[in-house]
Scaffold this motif. Structure first.
Motif, PDB file in Angstrom:
ATOM      1  N   MET A   1      -2.987  -1.012 -29.933  1.00 54.00           N
ATOM      2  CA  MET A   1      -2.060  -1.884 -29.248  1.00 54.00           C
ATOM      3  C   MET A   1      -1.745  -1.283 -27.886  1.00 54.00           C
ATOM      4  SD  MET A   1       1.831  -2.952 -30.340  1.00 54.00           S
ATOM      5  CE  MET A   1       1.337  -3.939 -31.705  1.00 54.00           C
ATOM      6  N   SER A   2      -1.875  -2.081 -26.860  1.00 49.20           N
ATOM      7  CA  SER A   2      -1.571  -1.584 -25.513  1.00 49.20           C
ATOM      8  C   SER A   2      -0.080  -1.696 -25.246  1.00 49.20           C
ATOM      9  CB  SER A   2      -2.351  -2.369 -24.460  1.00 49.20           C
ATOM     10  OG  SER A   2      -1.747  -3.628 -24.234  1.00 49.20           O
ATOM     11  N   ASP A   3       0.356  -0.985 -24.206  1.00 52.05           N
ATOM     12  CA  ASP A   3       1.767  -1.052 -23.822  1.00 52.05           C
ATOM     13  C   ASP A   3       2.141  -2.455 -23.390  1.00 52.05           C
ATOM     14  OD1 ASP A   3       1.961   1.624 -24.295  1.00 52.05           O
ATOM     15  OD2 ASP A   3       1.775   2.199 -22.200  1.00 52.05           O
ATOM     16  N   GLN A   4       1.181  -3.195 -22.852  1.00 55.90           N
ATOM     17  CA  GLN A   4       1.461  -4.562 -22.424  1.00 55.90           C
ATOM     18  C   GLN A   4       1.954  -5.392 -23.610  1.00 55.90           C
ATOM     19  OE1 GLN A   4       1.460  -5.771 -19.399  1.00 55.90           O
ATOM     20  NE2 GLN A   4       0.484  -4.114 -18.297  1.00 55.90           N
ATOM     21  N   ASP A   5       1.452  -5.091 -24.819  1.00 53.87           N
ATOM     22  CA  ASP A   5       1.855  -5.817 -26.007  1.00 53.87           C
ATOM     23  C   ASP A   5       3.311  -5.544 -26.380  1.00 53.87           C
ATOM     24  OD1 ASP A   5      -0.738  -6.785 -26.208  1.00 53.87           O
ATOM     25  OD2 ASP A   5      -1.361  -5.162 -27.548  1.00 53.87           O
ATOM     26  N   PHE A   6       3.853  -4.428 -25.935  1.00 52.78           N
ATOM     27  CA  PHE A   6       5.241  -4.100 -26.226  1.00 52.78           C
ATOM     28  C   PHE A   6       6.199  -4.935 -25.380  1.00 52.78           C
ATOM     29  CE2 PHE A   6       3.394  -0.042 -27.649  1.00 52.78           C
ATOM     30  CZ  PHE A   6       4.002   0.050 -28.885  1.00 52.78           C
ATOM     31  N   GLY A   7       5.829  -5.263 -24.167  1.00 53.27           N
ATOM     32  CA  GLY A   7       6.722  -5.955 -23.241  1.00 53.27           C
ATOM     33  C   GLY A   7       7.749  -4.993 -22.688  1.00 53.27           C
ATOM     34  N   ALA A   8       8.491  -5.444 -21.683  1.00 51.35           N
ATOM     35  CA  ALA A   8       9.462  -4.586 -21.007  1.00 51.35           C
ATOM     36  C   ALA A   8      10.577  -4.145 -21.943  1.00 51.35           C
ATOM     37  CB  ALA A   8      10.046  -5.309 -19.803  1.00 51.35           C
ATOM     38  N   ALA A   9      11.066  -5.046 -22.772  1.00 45.07           N
ATOM     39  CA  ALA A   9      12.214  -4.720 -23.607  1.00 45.07           C
ATOM     40  C   ALA A   9      11.826  -3.860 -24.808  1.00 45.07           C
ATOM     41  CB  ALA A   9      12.884  -6.001 -24.086  1.00 45.07           C
ATOM     42  N   ALA A  10      10.554  -3.861 -25.190  1.00 43.29           N
ATOM     43  CA  ALA A  10      10.149  -3.140 -26.386  1.00 43.29           C
ATOM     44  C   ALA A  10       9.203  -1.988 -26.054  1.00 43.29           C
ATOM     45  CB  ALA A  10       9.505  -4.101 -27.363  1.00 43.29           C
ATOM     46  N   SER A  11       9.434  -1.297 -24.977  1.00 40.67           N
ATOM     47  CA  SER A  11       8.616  -0.147 -24.606  1.00 40.67           C
ATOM     48  C   SER A  11       8.701   0.906 -25.698  1.00 40.67           C
ATOM     49  CB  SER A  11       9.129   0.438 -23.288  1.00 40.67           C
ATOM     50  OG  SER A  11       8.546   1.692 -23.052  1.00 40.67           O
ATOM     51  N   PRO A  12       7.643   1.702 -25.858  1.00 42.00           N
ATOM     52  CA  PRO A  12       7.712   2.748 -26.874  1.00 42.00           C
ATOM     53  C   PRO A  12       8.693   3.861 -26.521  1.00 42.00           C
ATOM     54  CG  PRO A  12       5.693   2.941 -25.600  1.00 42.00           C
ATOM     55  CD  PRO A  12       6.363   1.668 -25.169  1.00 42.00           C
ATOM     56  N   PHE A  13       9.164   3.912 -25.277  1.00 43.33           N
ATOM     57  CA  PHE A  13      10.070   4.973 -24.827  1.00 43.33           C
ATOM     58  C   PHE A  13      11.390   4.394 -24.347  1.00 43.33           C
ATOM     59  CE2 PHE A  13       5.772   6.648 -23.594  1.00 43.33           C
ATOM     60  CZ  PHE A  13       5.655   7.519 -24.665  1.00 43.33           C
ATOM     61  N   SER A  14      12.427   5.196 -24.462  1.00 41.86           N
ATOM     62  CA  SER A  14      13.740   4.801 -23.952  1.00 41.86           C
ATOM     63  C   SER A  14      13.689   4.715 -22.430  1.00 41.86           C
ATOM     64  CB  SER A  14      14.787   5.833 -24.377  1.00 41.86           C
ATOM     65  OG  SER A  14      14.556   7.058 -23.699  1.00 41.86           O
ATOM     66  N   ASP A  15      14.673   4.052 -21.849  1.00 36.04           N
ATOM     67  CA  ASP A  15      14.744   3.952 -20.391  1.00 36.04           C
ATOM     68  C   ASP A  15      14.853   5.332 -19.751  1.00 36.04           C
ATOM     69  OD1 ASP A  15      14.669   1.236 -20.830  1.00 36.04           O
ATOM     70  OD2 ASP A  15      16.725   0.853 -20.148  1.00 36.04           O
ATOM     71  N   ALA A  16      15.642   6.204 -20.375  1.00 35.84           N
ATOM     72  CA  ALA A  16      15.792   7.564 -19.837  1.00 35.84           C
ATOM     73  C   ALA A  16      14.464   8.308 -19.891  1.00 35.84           C
ATOM     74  CB  ALA A  16      16.867   8.325 -20.620  1.00 35.84           C
ATOM     75  N   ALA A  17      13.715   8.134 -20.966  1.00 35.72           N
ATOM     76  CA  ALA A  17      12.409   8.785 -21.077  1.00 35.72           C
ATOM     77  C   ALA A  17      11.444   8.222 -20.047  1.00 35.72           C
ATOM     78  CB  ALA A  17      11.846   8.613 -22.484  1.00 35.72           C
ATOM     79  N   ARG A  18      11.526   6.931 -19.786  1.00 35.03           N
ATOM     80  CA  ARG A  18      10.658   6.335 -18.773  1.00 35.03           C
ATOM     81  C   ARG A  18      11.028   6.835 -17.379  1.00 35.03           C
ATOM     82  NH1 ARG A  18       9.999   0.142 -20.207  1.00 35.03           N
ATOM     83  NH2 ARG A  18       8.525   0.236 -18.489  1.00 35.03           N
ATOM     84  N   ALA A  19      12.305   7.082 -17.147  1.00 32.37           N
ATOM     85  CA  ALA A  19      12.710   7.666 -15.859  1.00 32.37           C
ATOM     86  C   ALA A  19      12.155   9.083 -15.748  1.00 32.37           C
ATOM     87  CB  ALA A  19      14.233   7.674 -15.733  1.00 32.37           C
ATOM     88  N   ARG A  20      12.155   9.827 -16.841  1.00 29.21           N
ATOM     89  CA  ARG A  20      11.583  11.183 -16.834  1.00 29.21           C
ATOM     90  C   ARG A  20      10.083  11.127 -16.598  1.00 29.21           C
ATOM     91  NH1 ARG A  20       9.447  15.275 -16.141  1.00 29.21           N
ATOM     92  NH2 ARG A  20       9.943  17.302 -17.011  1.00 29.21           N
ATOM     93  N   LEU A  21       9.434  10.129 -17.178  1.00 25.20           N
ATOM     94  CA  LEU A  21       8.011   9.921 -16.980  1.00 25.20           C
ATOM     95  C   LEU A  21       7.706   9.618 -15.507  1.00 25.20           C
ATOM     96  CD1 LEU A  21       5.160   9.549 -18.178  1.00 25.20           C
ATOM     97  CD2 LEU A  21       5.812   7.174 -18.679  1.00 25.20           C
ATOM     98  N   ALA A  22       8.515   8.766 -14.898  1.00 25.28           N
ATOM     99  CA  ALA A  22       8.330   8.448 -13.475  1.00 25.28           C
ATOM    100  C   ALA A  22       8.508   9.703 -12.624  1.00 25.28           C
ATOM    101  CB  ALA A  22       9.304   7.363 -13.052  1.00 25.28           C
ATOM    102  N   MET A  23       9.490  10.526 -12.970  1.00 26.71           N
ATOM    103  CA  MET A  23       9.698  11.772 -12.233  1.00 26.71           C
ATOM    104  C   MET A  23       8.508  12.713 -12.430  1.00 26.71           C
ATOM    105  SD  MET A  23      12.536  14.752 -12.525  1.00 26.71           S
ATOM    106  CE  MET A  23      11.520  15.539 -13.738  1.00 26.71           C
ATOM    107  N   ALA A  24       7.970  12.757 -13.647  1.00 20.97           N
ATOM    108  CA  ALA A  24       6.811  13.610 -13.918  1.00 20.97           C
ATOM    109  C   ALA A  24       5.626  13.200 -13.053  1.00 20.97           C
ATOM    110  CB  ALA A  24       6.438  13.543 -15.400  1.00 20.97           C
TER     111      ALA A  24
END
Length: 191
Positions: A1-24
Motif C-alpha cells: 500500500m502506498s502512502d497515497q492510499d492513506f490520504g492526508a488525514a490517515a498518514s502513517p505518521f503523526s503530524d509532529a513526526a512528519r514535521a521531524r521528517l521534513a526537518m530531516a
C-alpha cells in the motif's frame, strides 16, 4: 500500500513526526550542498589558483545559506508541532515569544496547510529545485522516511559509527524507526 492510499488525514505518521521528517530532509539537503563545496574540481582553478568561473563559489555558498535557512525554519516547525511553545522557541533563540512567533508563524502555517492538502503542494516552489521534496514528503511520508533511512546508512562513517562488525550502530531504520505513528500526537504548543 502506498502512502497515497492513506490520504492526508490517515498518514502513517503523526503530524509532529512528519514535521521531524521534513526537518530531516532539510538537514540531508544542507549536508549534501555543504559536502559538495569541499572538493576542488579538477578544472575549477587556473594554474595561478584563481577561479575559472568567477562568482561560482559565492553562488554555491548562497545555495548552502538558503538550505540552512530552510533547515532552521523546519526545525522551528518541528519544535512547534512537537509541543514547544513560542516562549520555549524564543528562549532557545534569545528572543521574546512575540519575535519568535512573528519569525516562524508563516512557516508553521505553510507546513500545516501541506499536511491538510498534500496534493496542492507545488513541486517547484523553490528556485533551487528543493520544492519537490516537500511535495513528495507531503504525499508519501513513509517512502520519504525510507529514502532518508537509505541516505543515512549510505553516509554513515564506518570508522566512527560502527562497532566491531559491519552492522550499522544506528540500526536498519535510523529515520523511519524513530518516527511516531499516527495517533500518538504530542500536546499542541502553547501560545
Amino acid at each position: 500500500m502506498s502512502d497515497q492510499d492513506f490520504g492526508a488525514a490517515a498518514s502513517p505518521f503523526s503530524d509532529a513526526a512528519r514535521a521531524r521528517l521534513a526537518m530531516a530532509y532539510e538537514a540531508c539537503e544542507l549536508a549534501g550542498l555543504a559536502r559538495g563545496a569541499v572538493p576542488v574540481g579538477e578544472h575549477e582553478l587556473r594554474p595561478d589558483g584563481t577561479t575559472r568561473s568567477p562568482g561560482s563559489v559565492l553562488a554555491g555558498a548562497a545555495h548552502v545559506l538558503k538550505a540552512a535557512q530552510r533547515f532552521f525554519d523546519a526545525a522551528a516547525v518541528c519544535e512547534r508541532l512537537g509541543g514547544a511553545s513560542w516562549e520555549v522557541i524564543g528562549d532557545v533563540l534569545g528572543v521574546d515569544a512575540r519575535t519568535a512567533r512573528a519569525r516562524f508563524t508563516a512557516a508553521e502555517a505553510c507546513f500545516r496547510e501541506e499536511l491538510r492538502s498534500p496534493d496542492a503542494v507545488p513541486a517547484t516552489t523553490a528556485p533551487d529545485g528543493s520544492g519537490w521534496w516537500r511535495a513528495y514528503t507531503a504525499g508519501n511520508p513513509l517512502e520519504a522516511a525510507l529514502d532518508l533511512d537509505d541516505w543515512v546508512l549510505r553516509h554513515e562513517d564506518g570508522s566512527e559509527s560502527r562497532g566491531g562488525g559491519d552492522e550499522s550502530v544506528l540500526g536498519p531504520a535510523p529515520v523511519s524507526g524513530g518516527l511516531t505513528p499516527h495517533g500518538e500526537q504530542p500536546s499542541p504548543g502553547g501560545n
